[in-house]
Design an enzyme around this catalytic site. Structure first.
Site, PDB file in Angstrom:
ATOM      1  N   ASP A  40      -8.009  -5.335   0.029  1.00  0.00           N
ATOM      2  CA  ASP A  40      -8.501  -6.216  -1.048  1.00  0.00           C
ATOM      3  C   ASP A  40      -8.152  -7.682  -0.837  1.00  0.00           C
ATOM      4  OD1 ASP A  40      -7.664  -3.450  -2.972  1.00  0.00           O
ATOM      5  OD2 ASP A  40      -9.706  -4.221  -2.761  1.00  0.00           O
ATOM      6  N   HIS A  50       0.858  -1.195   0.000  1.00  0.00           N
ATOM      7  CA  HIS A  50       0.000   0.000   0.000  1.00  0.00           C
ATOM      8  C   HIS A  50       0.890   1.239   0.000  1.00  0.00           C
ATOM      9  CE1 HIS A  50      -3.149   2.832   1.112  1.00  0.00           C
ATOM     10  NE2 HIS A  50      -4.018   1.887   0.758  1.00  0.00           N
TER      11      HIS A  50
HETATM   12  C1  SDX Z   1      -6.258   0.043  -2.822  1.00  0.00           C
HETATM   13  O1  SDX Z   1      -4.427   4.544  -2.042  1.00  0.00           O
HETATM   14  C2  SDX Z   1      -5.379   3.957  -1.417  1.00  0.00           C
HETATM   15  O2  SDX Z   1      -5.786   4.355  -0.341  1.00  0.00           O
HETATM   16  C3  SDX Z   1      -5.979   2.750  -2.119  1.00  0.00           C
HETATM   17  C4  SDX Z   1      -6.987   1.936  -1.333  1.00  0.00           C
HETATM   18  C5  SDX Z   1      -8.272   2.715  -1.086  1.00  0.00           C
HETATM   19  O3  SDX Z   1      -8.987   2.349  -0.137  1.00  0.00           O
HETATM   20  O4  SDX Z   1      -8.574   3.616  -1.878  1.00  0.00           O
HETATM   21  O5  SDX Z   1      -6.436   1.528  -0.115  1.00  0.00           O
HETATM   22  C6  SDX Z   1      -7.399   0.681  -2.121  1.00  0.00           C
HETATM   23  O6  SDX Z   1      -6.004   0.363  -3.948  1.00  0.00           O
HETATM   24  C7  SDX Z   1      -5.398  -0.949  -2.084  1.00  0.00           C
HETATM   25  C8  SDX Z   1      -4.192  -1.451  -2.923  1.00  0.00           C
HETATM   26  C9  SDX Z   1      -4.688  -2.550  -3.841  1.00  0.00           C
HETATM   27  N1  SDX Z   1      -3.611  -2.945  -4.806  1.00  0.00           N
HETATM   28  C10 SDX Z   1      -2.999  -4.103  -4.726  1.00  0.00           C
HETATM   29  O7  SDX Z   1      -3.158  -4.928  -3.831  1.00  0.00           O
HETATM   30  C11 SDX Z   1      -2.051  -4.371  -5.895  1.00  0.00           C
HETATM   31  C12 SDX Z   1      -0.717  -4.900  -5.366  1.00  0.00           C
HETATM   32  N2  SDX Z   1      -0.020  -3.820  -4.677  1.00  0.00           N
HETATM   33  C13 SDX Z   1       0.976  -3.061  -5.438  1.00  0.00           C
HETATM   34  O8  SDX Z   1       0.660  -2.856  -6.778  1.00  0.00           O
HETATM   35  C14 SDX Z   1       1.457  -1.828  -4.664  1.00  0.00           C
HETATM   36  O9  SDX Z   1       1.719  -2.238  -3.391  1.00  0.00           O
HETATM   37  C15 SDX Z   1       0.580  -0.584  -4.614  1.00  0.00           C
HETATM   38  C16 SDX Z   1       0.177  -0.124  -5.974  1.00  0.00           C
HETATM   39  C17 SDX Z   1      -0.649  -0.830  -3.788  1.00  0.00           C
HETATM   40  C18 SDX Z   1       1.408   0.505  -3.953  1.00  0.00           C
HETATM   41  O10 SDX Z   1       2.458   0.763  -4.783  1.00  0.00           O
HETATM   42  P1  SDX Z   1       3.529   1.948  -4.451  1.00  0.00           P
HETATM   43  O11 SDX Z   1       3.159   2.680  -3.224  1.00  0.00           O
HETATM   44  O12 SDX Z   1       3.762   2.732  -5.697  1.00  0.00           O
HETATM   45  O13 SDX Z   1       4.811   1.157  -4.045  1.00  0.00           O
HETATM   46  P2  SDX Z   1       5.892   0.599  -5.055  1.00  0.00           P
HETATM   47  O14 SDX Z   1       5.225  -0.035  -6.242  1.00  0.00           O
HETATM   48  O15 SDX Z   1       6.906   1.662  -5.268  1.00  0.00           O
HETATM   49  O16 SDX Z   1       6.506  -0.608  -4.181  1.00  0.00           O
HETATM   50  C19 SDX Z   1       7.599  -0.405  -3.327  1.00  0.00           C
HETATM   51  C20 SDX Z   1       8.391  -1.709  -3.436  1.00  0.00           C
HETATM   52  C21 SDX Z   1       8.811  -2.037  -4.881  1.00  0.00           C
HETATM   53  O17 SDX Z   1       9.991  -2.822  -4.788  1.00  0.00           O
HETATM   54  P3  SDX Z   1      11.440  -2.084  -4.941  1.00  0.00           P
HETATM   55  O18 SDX Z   1      11.392  -1.292  -6.221  1.00  0.00           O
HETATM   56  O19 SDX Z   1      11.560  -1.195  -3.706  1.00  0.00           O
HETATM   57  O20 SDX Z   1      12.429  -3.202  -4.955  1.00  0.00           O
HETATM   58  O21 SDX Z   1       7.575  -2.822  -3.005  1.00  0.00           O
HETATM   59  C22 SDX Z   1       7.369  -3.705  -4.108  1.00  0.00           C
HETATM   60  C23 SDX Z   1       7.684  -2.924  -5.367  1.00  0.00           C
HETATM   61  O22 SDX Z   1       8.135  -3.802  -6.406  1.00  0.00           O
HETATM   62  N3  SDX Z   1       5.969  -4.121  -4.057  1.00  0.00           N
HETATM   63  C24 SDX Z   1       5.519  -5.348  -4.272  1.00  0.00           C
HETATM   64  C25 SDX Z   1       4.129  -5.288  -4.077  1.00  0.00           C
HETATM   65  N4  SDX Z   1       3.772  -4.034  -3.768  1.00  0.00           N
HETATM   66  C26 SDX Z   1       4.908  -3.320  -3.775  1.00  0.00           C
HETATM   67  N5  SDX Z   1       6.153  -6.498  -4.597  1.00  0.00           N
HETATM   68  C27 SDX Z   1       5.380  -7.610  -4.737  1.00  0.00           C
HETATM   69  N6  SDX Z   1       4.018  -7.620  -4.562  1.00  0.00           N
HETATM   70  C28 SDX Z   1       3.375  -6.486  -4.222  1.00  0.00           C
HETATM   71  N7  SDX Z   1       2.046  -6.493  -4.065  1.00  0.00           N
END
Ligand code: SDX
Length: 432
Positions: A364, A306
């Site tokens: 989710d 998140h």
């Molecule tokens: C919702 O914003 C809100 O409030 C949203 C929400 C709401 O109520 O409105 O809470 C609802 O959208 C919840 C989130 C649902 N999405 C998912 O579950 C999809 C999976 N999650 C990821 O796509 C991700 O965690 C996000 C999109 C939710 C957040 O992404 P960020 O904040 O841009 O973080 P990032 O992608 O920069 O990740 C930081 C690191 C990265 O690795 P490094 O580059 O540091 O090596 O963490 C890794 C990412 O690759 N990472 C994950 C991951 N989420 C982040 N690696 C594997 N699996 C994951 N799910």
């Protein structure tokens, strides 16, 4: 707002930036005059360090895993209130007293029916259309039917539009589901509660009486509370930006639904179930954990991570409990997807990659298992998210419209494209 100043030194000039303190959470530096005073923009793709607005609706503390609507903790609201009282809280700032609740609930009930013509728009879609594709269009199309609630400068019309949007989303959502399975639409029943009415419209048929399980209606109502608002997330920011141009609220909610559909946002609940089904068996979990960590593999652990929460999402905690209650109520002893989810969570939370990046289950992760147990197809999961979030979207939209500082949102950019040039290949000289 506080009288501290931040100093920025650039090109030998010292700029003073006003610092404002909120009632909770990080303070902000006001950079609104930065370009005028320095010729520089700030640069923050994805808005990791940017506050887009001032709001008094929802507060999140990502480090502590806190979510509050108008100051109340989400678990306290989920345990003690219903969704319509939560809508009143988001819209007006306070939970309704007995008289206000009677007025608000009755107003909502009287706006649940959708215009009879709407079904003809719906019938233009293929029955296999993804329901979110219909919802995006249907929500925005309400502005074609309800011309007496389009004047955003009229407080009464704003309130009427908010009632209509919140009240009609479950009806339209259920119509999408019925259309997809070839069953007749079921009209709202004014004797039923909000969540009960939605489940009735989803699963009743004209052929026999259908009684909604009070446990499932209560679980659905709780789920709607948990998903109602969440500060300036992607879809809420989309609604605010669309509304900042003066677009009508129905069109703004349509834009919010479009943004919510993405798998990185509200589309994740559908993606979680698809992921759990792809994992298929607990013994396959290590392979998927490795894939989630592999930068060359686009696979992500859906329902994990998140932007704000670097702790357990408080909504996921409540949903995990609700999931077990619903499965018990339905007499589902062993749900393989729940076994996989619980084991996946356990393994991930012990894995250095997830621990280091503070990746926890989010809202989710468990919701889809509950919906599946209720007999709702995966394609409807994000639609349920949109039903709930409509109250947050319209509350945030209303706050933005009523903000005297409100201006059209118009971000700038760092331009890295081709410099000025003529068709004959000559370069356009830069002027000072
Ligand atoms: C919702 O914003 C809100 O409030 C949203 C929400 C709401 O109520 O409105 O809470 C609802 O959208 C919840 C989130 C649902 N999405 C998912 O579950 C999809 C999976 N999650 C990821 O796509 C991700 O965690 C996000 C999109 C939710 C957040 O992404 P960020 O904040 O841009 O973080 P990032 O992608 O920069 O990740 C930081 C690191 C990265 O690795 P490094 O580059 O540091 O090596 O963490 C890794 C990412 O690759 N990472 C994950 C991951 N989420 C982040 N690696 C594997 N699996 C994951 N799910």
């Amino acid at each position: 707002m506080g009288d501290k100043m931040a100093t920025l030194t650039i090109d030998g000039n010292e700029l003073q930036l006003p610092v404002y303190n909120g009632s909770e959470g990080p303070s902000v530096m006001d950079i609104s005059s930065l370009y005028k005073d320095s010729g520089y923009f700030t640069y923050d793709p994805g808005f990791l360090s940017t506050a887009s607005c001032e709001s008094s609706i929802t507060f999140i503390d990502g480090e502590k895993g806190i979510l509050r609507y108008r100051g109340y903790d989400i678990d306290e609201l989920a345990e003690n209130c219903d969704y319509l009282s939560t809508c009143h809280l988001l819209l007006y700032g306070e939970l309704p007293d007995a008289a206000q609740k009677e007025w608000f609930d009755r107003k909502m009930t009287l706006h649940t029916m959708a215009h009879e013509q709407l079904q003809f728009m719906m019938r233009g879609f293929p029955r296999r259309a993804h329901p979110m594709a219909i919802m995006v269009g249907a929500a925005a199309s309400l502005s074609a039917f309800y011309h007496d609630s389009l004047d955003i400068n009229d407080p009464e019309q704003r309130e009427l539009a908010a009632f209509r949007m919140i009240a009609k989303m479950p009806t339209i959502a259920a119509m999408c589901y019925k259309y997809s399975i070839g069953q007749p639409f079921v009209y709202p029943d004014n004797d039923l509660g909000f969540a009960e009415n939605f489940l009735h419209m989803m699963f009743a048929t004209p052929c026999e009486k259908y009684k909604v399980s009070p446990i499932l209606a209560d679980a659905m109502d709780k789920i709607l509370i948990l998903h109602a608002d969440h500060e300036q997330n992607a879809s809420t920011s989309t609604v605010r930006l669309a509304g900042s141009s003066g677009a009508n609220p129905f069109a703004c909610v349509g834009a919010g639904i479009a943004s919510l559909w993405g798998p990185a946002h509200g589309g994740a609940n559908e993606a979680v179930i698809n992921m759990l089904e792809e994992i298929e068996n607990v013994k396959n979990i290590p392979e998927f954990i490795e894939r989630a960590k592999d930068k060359n593999d686009p696979f992500r652990l859906m329902g994990f991570g998140h932007r704000v929460y670097k702790n357990y999402d408080p909504r996921a905690k409540v949903l995990r409990q609700t999931c077990k209650q619903v499965l018990e109520e339905l007499g589902i002893k062993d749900e393989p997807l729940l076994d996989i989810a619980v084991e996946l969570e356990k393994i991930a939370l012990e894995d250095e990659y997830f621990v280091e990046r503070k990746l926890y289950p989010n809202v989710d992760f468990y919701s889809g298992i509950i919906y599946k147990a209720m007999g709702i197809p995966a394609s409807m999961y994000t639609v349920l998210f949109a039903i709930a979030r409509t109250s947050g979207w319209v509350a945030q939209w209303k706050e933005m419209i009523e903000d005297p500082k409100q201006k059209i949102g118009r971000p700038r950019q760092l331009f890295t494209g081709p410099e000025g040039r003529h068709l004959d290949g000559s370069v356009i000289r830069k002027t000072a």
